[in-house]
Enzyme design. Structure first.
Site, PDB file in Angstrom:
ATOM      1  CG  ASP A 131      -2.248   0.580   1.047  1.00 20.29           C
ATOM      2  OD1 ASP A 131      -2.320   1.641   0.404  1.00 20.29           O
ATOM      3  OD2 ASP A 131      -3.231  -0.013   1.522  1.00 20.29           O
TER       4      ASP A 131
ATOM      5  CG  ASP B 116      -4.283   5.785   1.072  1.00 24.37           C
ATOM      6  OD1 ASP B 116      -5.137   4.929   1.360  1.00 24.37           O
ATOM      7  OD2 ASP B 116      -4.222   6.892   1.639  1.00 24.37           O
TER       8      ASP B 116
ATOM      9  CD  GLU C 238      -8.736   4.880  -1.329  1.00 26.18           C
ATOM     10  OE1 GLU C 238      -9.690   4.647  -0.575  1.00 26.18           O
ATOM     11  OE2 GLU C 238      -7.716   5.482  -0.959  1.00 26.18           O
TER      12      GLU C 238
ATOM     13  CG  HIS D 279      -8.820  -0.932   4.727  1.00 27.20           C
ATOM     14  ND1 HIS D 279      -8.651  -0.969   3.356  1.00 27.20           N
ATOM     15  CD2 HIS D 279      -8.369   0.271   5.117  1.00 27.20           C
ATOM     16  CE1 HIS D 279      -8.110   0.154   2.949  1.00 27.20           C
ATOM     17  NE2 HIS D 279      -7.924   0.933   3.984  1.00 27.20           N
ATOM     18  CG  ASP D 280     -11.175   2.469   3.857  1.00 27.74           C
ATOM     19  OD1 ASP D 280     -10.655   2.414   4.989  1.00 27.74           O
ATOM     20  OD2 ASP D 280     -10.568   2.874   2.840  1.00 27.74           O
TER      21      ASP D 280
HETATM   22  C1  GLC Z   1      -7.711   5.630   2.149  1.00 26.40           C
HETATM   23  C2  GLC Z   1      -7.579   4.394   3.003  1.00 26.40           C
HETATM   24  C3  GLC Z   1      -8.151   4.680   4.351  1.00 26.40           C
HETATM   25  C4  GLC Z   1      -7.352   5.790   4.974  1.00 26.40           C
HETATM   26  C5  GLC Z   1      -7.313   7.026   4.062  1.00 26.40           C
HETATM   27  C6  GLC Z   1      -6.225   7.953   4.490  1.00 26.40           C
HETATM   28  O1  GLC Z   1      -9.021   5.944   1.908  1.00 26.40           O
HETATM   29  O2  GLC Z   1      -8.160   3.303   2.366  1.00 26.40           O
HETATM   30  O3  GLC Z   1      -8.154   3.559   5.183  1.00 26.40           O
HETATM   31  O4  GLC Z   1      -7.905   6.151   6.198  1.00 26.40           O
HETATM   32  O5  GLC Z   1      -7.031   6.695   2.724  1.00 26.40           O
HETATM   33  O6  GLC Z   1      -4.968   7.396   4.253  1.00 26.40           O
END
Ligand code: GLC
Ligand code: CA
Length: 553
Positions: free
Chosen positions: A98, A199, A255, A328-329
């Site tokens: 990640d 991310d 993402e 995980h979100d």
């Molecule tokens: C992304 C991650 C999340 C995190 C955020 C800040 O959305 O998936 O878990 O809190 O970025 O890094």
């Protein structure tokens, strides 16, 4: 279509903190993951995406990194990581890290330096602005509540943090910072890692005029139009590709909240030299309402299908989709759009079928393969996630919402639903730890666990294993084109894939009722049934949450 291993792969996401504890401190770790590699090999996945494993003070469970080239103390050491990489490779599994570079931790040495003075060499690694009329530079709210700006006394200025105040945003407009990131990436790739999940990568280029955001009906202004898919993001990703990624044969997924199909064609186009794919969010937002993700309306299946069709058709032949229900979100999919009470097994299998037969690379989030559900916490004290704790506080103290209502909203959508420990077996703490888990185990582990499902060939686990091997054995699943069927039907998700002279038909009942199948241009033939989550089969009718896949030659 051009073939590529990352199109044919299935990715499995591990949230290391909650996967397997090896030393009894209640926190999952790298040795724990190593011990579970044979399980992942057995399941048949190709790539493991590890949520962040780097040094971190854990304000946001590792998404706040204080050293990009070291390992989180609780997770182990660099030797453990090297061992994990080696063992994974020995077993034919790839490892994807990640990459969290929209922001770092405020405890990163770059930031410690940066905040010292305005002429510090690291000053420009972050985004600093003067206040306006004794207040923040603009009205933006951070993703985890409060303002997106934090005042810093040392230099009497504010720094931008689009997430928590312990996650200052990096300044990608600074070439020196970009080079630092690129050389860090190169360091990991030279070590042998097989790719990156990036991310919030579409947030790295901001509109530096920092206009106020729309604050109608909100506590703070919305930064989305000025932060997501910003002015130079494609330039920076192309630079990253040219300087780093193009030199390796790796898998990349960015993402990308608030990304459209048109944007995605640039990020993940076959010829655009940026990324392999993006995680878009449109399908995940389909049940949002007034309070954003903290309102969940019942699923509108027609809308959901429209979104998938837009992405499937939009990228077909142009770029590549990622496919996911969970991470995980997100709350657990079987609790969200399946039925974790009366049709737990059936609906979990149906959801897996529906997703895995689409065009794109499927991602399985730990525990999804056994149908792990949302957790039934009864008190706010049981939650750990900064996002939901801050949100609860905002609801109660700033908005004046009734506590019971605020709690219900948190319960439905909290990211902690996905973060309770992996359920390995029926022994205490689900076999996750012999110690005290950092977050409570979902008590349903006695029924829902890996060991039990391994003993049952009809389990969700075996079904997922079969979905994965089916993909390997049938090119049409990977490379076939997509065509929606029954677009206006509000019960059935149906589509057709075509490759040369072969067709694959997918029929999924998203309801707890028996439904009639309107004619889809194919006369159902039981002998052509290749995937099925039910024991009975009746032509023209689907039982609650039934899923069928046919291959026709
Ligand atoms: C992304 C991650 C999340 C995190 C955020 C800040 O959305 O998936 O878990 O809190 O970025 O890094
Ligand atoms: Ca541990």
């Amino acid at each position: 279509m051009k073939k590529a291993w990352w199109k044919e792969s299935v990715v499995y996401q591990i949230y290391p903190r909650s996967y397997q504890d090896s030393n009894g401190d209640g926190i999952g770790d790298l040795q724990g993951i190593i011990s579970r590699l044979p399980y992942l090999k057995w399941l048949g996945v190709d790539v493991i995406w590890l949520s962040p494993i780097y040094k971190s003070p854990n304000d946001d469970n590792g998404y706040d990194i204080s050293d990009y080239q070291d390992i989180m103390t609780e997770f182990g050491t660099m030797e453990d990581f090297d061992k994990l990489l080696e063992e994974a490779h020995n077993q034919g599994l790839k490892i994807m890290l990640d990459l969290v570079v929209n922001h770092s931790s405020d405890e990163h040495k770059w930031f410690i330096e940066s905040r010292k003075s305005i002429d510090n060499p690291y000053r420009d690694y972050y985004i600093w602005r003067e206040g306006k009329d004794g207040k923040e530079p603009n009205n933006w709210g951070g993703s985890f509540g409060g303002s997106a700006w934090q005042y810093d006394e040392a230099t009497n200025m504010y720094y931008l943090h689009t997430f928590s105040k312990k996650q200052p945003d990096l300044n990608w407009d600074n070439q020196v910072l970009r080079n630092e990131v690129f050389s860090m990436m190169t360091w990991w790739l030279d070590k042998g890692v097989d790719g990156f999940r990036m991310d919030v990568i579409n947030m790295i280029s901001k509109d530096t005029t920092f206009p106020d955001g729309n604050s109608e009906g909100r506590l703070y202004g919305d930064f989305t139009p000025y932060v997501m898919n910003g002015p130079h993001v494609h330039e920076y990703l192309q630079e990253m590709n040219e300087k780093v990624l193009s030199k390796y044969d790796v898998i990349t997924v960015g993402e990308a909240p608030a990304v459209s199909v048109e944007d995605a064609k640039k990020y993940a186009g076959f010829d655009t030299k940026e990324l392999n794919m993006v995680f878009q969010f449109e399908h995940m937002c389909v049940d949002e309402g007034d309070y954003g993700k903290w309102t969940k309306h019942p699923l509108d299946l027609v809308k959901l299908k429209q979104i998938f069709t837009k992405w499937q058709a939009g990228l077909d032949g142009i770029g590549w989709n990622s496919l996911y229900w969970n991470n995980h979100d997100q709350p657990r999919i079987v609790s969200r759009w399946g039925n974790d009470k009366n049709y737990h097994e059936k609906s979990a299998k149906m959801l897996g079928t529906c997703l895995h037969m689409l065009q794109g690379t499927p991602y399985i989030y730990q525990g999804e393969e056994i149908g792990m559900t949302n957790v039934d916490f009864t008190s706010i004290e049981q939650y750990r996630d900064i996002e939901c704790l801050n949100q609860y506080d905002d609801f109660v103290t700033k908005i004046g919402m009734d506590k019971t209502e605020a709690f219900e909203r948190i319960k439905k959508s909290s990211r902690d639903n996905a973060r309770t420990p992996m359920q390995w077996n029926a022994s205490s703490n689900a076999g996750f730890t012999i110690g005290n888990p950092w977050i409570e185990v979902n008590p349903n582990y006695v029924d829902i666990n890996v060991e039990k499902q391994m003993e049952d060939k009809n389990s969700i686990l075996y079904y997922y294993k079969n979905l994965i091997s089916f993909r390997k054995a049938n090119e049409i699943v990977v490379y076939g084109s997509y065509e929606p069927l029954l677009e206006n039907d509000s019960n059935i998700f149906a589509y057709k894939r075509t490759l040369e002279d072969k067709q694959l038909y997918v029929l999924c009942n998203f309801t707890d009722k028996e439904v009639e199948i309107p004619f889809i241009g194919y006369e159902e033939d039981r002998s052509q049934l290749v995937i099925h989550n039910d024991t009975t089969w009746e032509k023209g009718k689907l039982q609650p949450y039934e899923a069928r896949v046919y291959i026709v030659k």
